[in-house]
Design a protein around this motif. Structure first.
Motif, PDB file in Angstrom:
ATOM      1  N   HIS A   1      31.577 -16.260  10.745  1.00  0.00           N
ATOM      2  CA  HIS A   1      32.338 -15.087  10.304  1.00  0.00           C
ATOM      3  C   HIS A   1      32.420 -15.032   8.781  1.00  0.00           C
ATOM      4  O   HIS A   1      32.337 -13.946   8.187  1.00  0.00           O
ATOM      5  N   GLN A   2      32.606 -16.195   8.134  1.00  0.00           N
ATOM      6  CA  GLN A   2      32.698 -16.184   6.676  1.00  0.00           C
ATOM      7  C   GLN A   2      31.393 -15.702   6.068  1.00  0.00           C
ATOM      8  O   GLN A   2      31.401 -14.992   5.045  1.00  0.00           O
ATOM      9  N   GLY A   3      30.269 -16.057   6.695  1.00  0.00           N
ATOM     10  CA  GLY A   3      28.987 -15.549   6.227  1.00  0.00           C
ATOM     11  C   GLY A   3      28.925 -14.033   6.291  1.00  0.00           C
ATOM     12  O   GLY A   3      28.447 -13.369   5.356  1.00  0.00           O
ATOM     13  N   ALA A   4      29.405 -13.452   7.401  1.00  0.00           N
ATOM     14  CA  ALA A   4      29.413 -11.996   7.546  1.00  0.00           C
ATOM     15  C   ALA A   4      30.346 -11.348   6.526  1.00  0.00           C
ATOM     16  O   ALA A   4      30.042 -10.280   5.979  1.00  0.00           O
ATOM     17  N   ILE A   5      31.486 -11.994   6.256  1.00  0.00           N
ATOM     18  CA  ILE A   5      32.429 -11.465   5.262  1.00  0.00           C
ATOM     19  C   ILE A   5      31.806 -11.495   3.868  1.00  0.00           C
ATOM     20  O   ILE A   5      31.928 -10.534   3.093  1.00  0.00           O
TER      21      ILE A   5
ATOM     22  N   MET B   1      25.504 -20.324   4.331  1.00  0.00           N
ATOM     23  CA  MET B   1      26.195 -20.449   5.615  1.00  0.00           C
ATOM     24  C   MET B   1      25.526 -21.498   6.497  1.00  0.00           C
ATOM     25  O   MET B   1      26.190 -22.342   7.106  1.00  0.00           O
ATOM     26  N   MET B   2      24.188 -21.449   6.559  1.00  0.00           N
ATOM     27  CA  MET B   2      23.452 -22.399   7.390  1.00  0.00           C
ATOM     28  C   MET B   2      23.647 -23.822   6.879  1.00  0.00           C
ATOM     29  O   MET B   2      23.771 -24.767   7.674  1.00  0.00           O
ATOM     30  N   ALA B   3      23.690 -24.010   5.564  1.00  0.00           N
ATOM     31  CA  ALA B   3      23.902 -25.340   4.999  1.00  0.00           C
ATOM     32  C   ALA B   3      25.281 -25.879   5.383  1.00  0.00           C
ATOM     33  O   ALA B   3      25.435 -27.073   5.683  1.00  0.00           O
ATOM     34  N   GLU B   4      26.300 -24.996   5.391  1.00  0.00           N
ATOM     35  CA  GLU B   4      27.636 -25.409   5.806  1.00  0.00           C
ATOM     36  C   GLU B   4      27.652 -25.788   7.285  1.00  0.00           C
ATOM     37  O   GLU B   4      28.251 -26.796   7.673  1.00  0.00           O
ATOM     38  N   MET B   5      27.006 -24.994   8.107  1.00  0.00           N
ATOM     39  CA  MET B   5      26.958 -25.291   9.548  1.00  0.00           C
ATOM     40  C   MET B   5      26.251 -26.616   9.813  1.00  0.00           C
ATOM     41  O   MET B   5      26.604 -27.351  10.736  1.00  0.00           O
ATOM     42  N   ASP B   6      25.258 -26.917   8.999  1.00  0.00           N
ATOM     43  CA  ASP B   6      24.483 -28.136   9.196  1.00  0.00           C
ATOM     44  C   ASP B   6      25.321 -29.384   8.953  1.00  0.00           C
ATOM     45  O   ASP B   6      24.989 -30.468   9.440  1.00  0.00           O
TER      46      ASP B   6
ATOM     47  N   TYR C   1      21.489 -11.362   0.117  1.00  0.00           N
ATOM     48  CA  TYR C   1      22.009 -11.549   1.471  1.00  0.00           C
ATOM     49  C   TYR C   1      21.399 -12.784   2.130  1.00  0.00           C
ATOM     50  O   TYR C   1      22.076 -13.509   2.868  1.00  0.00           O
ATOM     51  N   GLN C   2      20.123 -13.043   1.861  1.00  0.00           N
ATOM     52  CA  GLN C   2      19.508 -14.248   2.384  1.00  0.00           C
ATOM     53  C   GLN C   2      20.102 -15.488   1.727  1.00  0.00           C
ATOM     54  O   GLN C   2      20.268 -16.521   2.380  1.00  0.00           O
ATOM     55  N   GLN C   3      20.445 -15.388   0.466  1.00  0.00           N
ATOM     56  CA  GLN C   3      21.097 -16.512  -0.204  1.00  0.00           C
ATOM     57  C   GLN C   3      22.438 -16.827   0.448  1.00  0.00           C
ATOM     58  O   GLN C   3      22.802 -17.996   0.639  1.00  0.00           O
ATOM     59  N   ILE C   4      23.169 -15.778   0.815  1.00  0.00           N
ATOM     60  CA  ILE C   4      24.442 -15.967   1.518  1.00  0.00           C
ATOM     61  C   ILE C   4      24.207 -16.654   2.859  1.00  0.00           C
ATOM     62  O   ILE C   4      24.922 -17.606   3.232  1.00  0.00           O
ATOM     63  N   ASN C   5      23.188 -16.198   3.591  1.00  0.00           N
ATOM     64  CA  ASN C   5      22.903 -16.800   4.894  1.00  0.00           C
ATOM     65  C   ASN C   5      22.446 -18.248   4.757  1.00  0.00           C
ATOM     66  O   ASN C   5      22.784 -19.097   5.588  1.00  0.00           O
ATOM     67  N   HIS C   6      21.687 -18.550   3.724  1.00  0.00           N
ATOM     68  CA  HIS C   6      21.257 -19.935   3.503  1.00  0.00           C
ATOM     69  C   HIS C   6      22.459 -20.839   3.243  1.00  0.00           C
ATOM     70  O   HIS C   6      22.513 -21.978   3.737  1.00  0.00           O
TER      71      HIS C   6
ATOM     72  N   ASN D   1       0.817  -1.199   0.000  1.00  0.00           N
ATOM     73  CA  ASN D   1       0.000   0.000   0.000  1.00  0.00           C
ATOM     74  C   ASN D   1       0.859   1.260   0.000  1.00  0.00           C
ATOM     75  O   ASN D   1       0.392   2.338  -0.290  1.00  0.00           O
ATOM     76  N   ASP D   2       2.116   1.088   0.392  1.00  0.00           N
ATOM     77  CA  ASP D   2       3.074   2.190   0.353  1.00  0.00           C
ATOM     78  C   ASP D   2       3.829   2.087  -0.964  1.00  0.00           C
ATOM     79  O   ASP D   2       4.640   1.201  -1.161  1.00  0.00           O
ATOM     80  N   LYS D   3       3.561   2.972  -1.891  1.00  0.00           N
ATOM     81  CA  LYS D   3       4.126   2.857  -3.228  1.00  0.00           C
ATOM     82  C   LYS D   3       5.637   2.998  -3.230  1.00  0.00           C
ATOM     83  O   LYS D   3       6.298   2.626  -4.194  1.00  0.00           O
ATOM     84  N   GLY D   4       6.194   3.528  -2.134  1.00  0.00           N
ATOM     85  CA  GLY D   4       7.641   3.697  -2.087  1.00  0.00           C
ATOM     86  C   GLY D   4       8.376   2.445  -1.669  1.00  0.00           C
ATOM     87  O   GLY D   4       9.592   2.421  -1.686  1.00  0.00           O
ATOM     88  N   LEU D   5       7.670   1.389  -1.275  1.00  0.00           N
ATOM     89  CA  LEU D   5       8.317   0.184  -0.777  1.00  0.00           C
ATOM     90  C   LEU D   5       7.843  -1.018  -1.567  1.00  0.00           C
ATOM     91  O   LEU D   5       6.642  -1.250  -1.692  1.00  0.00           O
ATOM     92  N   GLN D   6       8.755  -1.776  -2.113  1.00  0.00           N
ATOM     93  CA  GLN D   6       8.416  -2.963  -2.882  1.00  0.00           C
ATOM     94  C   GLN D   6       9.146  -4.154  -2.288  1.00  0.00           C
ATOM     95  O   GLN D   6      10.315  -4.394  -2.598  1.00  0.00           O
ATOM     96  N   PRO D   7       8.477  -4.910  -1.408  1.00  0.00           N
ATOM     97  CA  PRO D   7       9.129  -6.047  -0.757  1.00  0.00           C
ATOM     98  C   PRO D   7       9.637  -7.067  -1.769  1.00  0.00           C
ATOM     99  O   PRO D   7       9.038  -7.285  -2.820  1.00  0.00           O
ATOM    100  N   GLN D   8      10.754  -7.667  -1.409  1.00  0.00           N
ATOM    101  CA  GLN D   8      11.392  -8.664  -2.263  1.00  0.00           C
ATOM    102  C   GLN D   8      11.250 -10.031  -1.615  1.00  0.00           C
ATOM    103  O   GLN D   8      11.383 -10.162  -0.389  1.00  0.00           O
ATOM    104  N   ALA D   9      10.996 -11.062  -2.410  1.00  0.00           N
ATOM    105  CA  ALA D   9      10.930 -12.423  -1.879  1.00  0.00           C
ATOM    106  C   ALA D   9      12.261 -12.770  -1.218  1.00  0.00           C
ATOM    107  O   ALA D   9      13.333 -12.493  -1.778  1.00  0.00           O
ATOM    108  N   HIS D  10      12.207 -13.376  -0.038  1.00  0.00           N
ATOM    109  CA  HIS D  10      13.429 -13.641   0.711  1.00  0.00           C
ATOM    110  C   HIS D  10      14.406 -14.517  -0.058  1.00  0.00           C
ATOM    111  O   HIS D  10      15.619 -14.291  -0.015  1.00  0.00           O
ATOM    112  N   ASP D  11      13.910 -15.517  -0.756  1.00  0.00           N
ATOM    113  CA  ASP D  11      14.802 -16.403  -1.490  1.00  0.00           C
ATOM    114  C   ASP D  11      15.479 -15.701  -2.659  1.00  0.00           C
ATOM    115  O   ASP D  11      16.491 -16.178  -3.166  1.00  0.00           O
ATOM    116  N   ALA D  12      14.938 -14.575  -3.081  1.00  0.00           N
ATOM    117  CA  ALA D  12      15.531 -13.807  -4.173  1.00  0.00           C
ATOM    118  C   ALA D  12      16.563 -12.796  -3.676  1.00  0.00           C
ATOM    119  O   ALA D  12      17.293 -12.218  -4.475  1.00  0.00           O
ATOM    120  N   ASN D  13      16.623 -12.605  -2.372  1.00  0.00           N
ATOM    121  CA  ASN D  13      17.526 -11.601  -1.794  1.00  0.00           C
ATOM    122  C   ASN D  13      18.936 -12.171  -1.674  1.00  0.00           C
ATOM    123  O   ASN D  13      19.143 -13.237  -1.092  1.00  0.00           O
TER     124      ASN D  13
END
Length: 208
Positions: free
Chosen positions: A70-74, A45-50, A38-43, A24-36
């Motif tokens: 730390h590598q995820g943050a880098i 990282m989580m797979a490596e930790m697993d 940074y989220q791909q980087i975190n995913h 409803n706020d035309k200035g904000l267009q949410p992005q699907a998390h799997d398309a982001n």
């Protein structure tokens, strides 16, 4: 460390409501998390930790986990340097890269010379570590991401840092190696400060 990814049936409904409201706020267009990115980087990282096998030696397991964390943050910070526009966020990214690259080298050196010795409290320690990572995942799942590199980096790095803080606090509860405890203390101090800086930046740039 098996993080046991869980399904949260109510999350999709929650995000649908949030996204609908934001649209409803035309200035904000949410992005699907799997398309982001940074989220791909975190995913990743989580797979490596697993894949990590717990030794139930808190000092050893903390060092192994923090190298991956730390590598995820880098990786996130390198993406911000590549895609971000805001100089304050790019400076933060470089600061994270410098500090955490050095700490990864210290953890690697420790692991090379340290033989893991399980302790009775080791499984309790590892359960706390797993919960810290699950909390990070839950926090990131409800973030509103837009594809704006600076804002998404700042938001997700806060959650990333918070999980590192909590893991370091668990290390101080259960670990006994003086070097690793000192590193945990430094992580707590540094990342508390950086969380505050990121929160201040987001508050000052809420319309960014």
């Amino acid at each position: 460390m098996k993080l046991h990814w869980i399904q949260r049936p109510g999350l999709a409904g929650l995000m649908a409501v949030v996204i609908a409201a934001c649209n409803n706020d035309k200035g904000l267009q949410p992005q699907a998390h799997d398309a982001n990115v940074y989220q791909q980087i975190n995913h990743r990282m989580m797979a490596e930790m697993d894949k990590m096998t717990d030794t139930n030696d808190p000092d050893h397991d903390f060092s192994m986990m923090m190298r991956m964390h730390h590598q995820g943050a880098i990786d996130m910070s390198n993406e911000e340097l590549k895609s971000g526009d805001n100089q304050a966020m790019k400076a933060m990214a470089q600061q994270v890269i410098n500090a955490q690259t050095a700490e990864i080298a210290q953890f690697a050196q420790f692991l090379q010379s340290h033989k893991a010795v399980p302790i009775p409290a080791g499984p309790t320690y590892n359960a706390e570590e797993m919960e810290s990572m699950m909390k990070m995942m839950r926090a990131q799942d409800v973030r509103i991401l837009t594809g704006n590199s600076d804002v998404d980096y700042a938001q997700l790095l806060i959650d990333h840092h918070q999980s590192a803080l909590e893991m370091a606090m668990s290390e101080l509860k259960y670990g006994d190696d003086a070097q690793i405890r000192q590193m945990a203390t430094k992580i707590i101090e540094d990342q508390k400060k950086e969380i505050g800086m990121l929160q201040d930046w987001l508050k000052a740039n809420k319309n960014y």
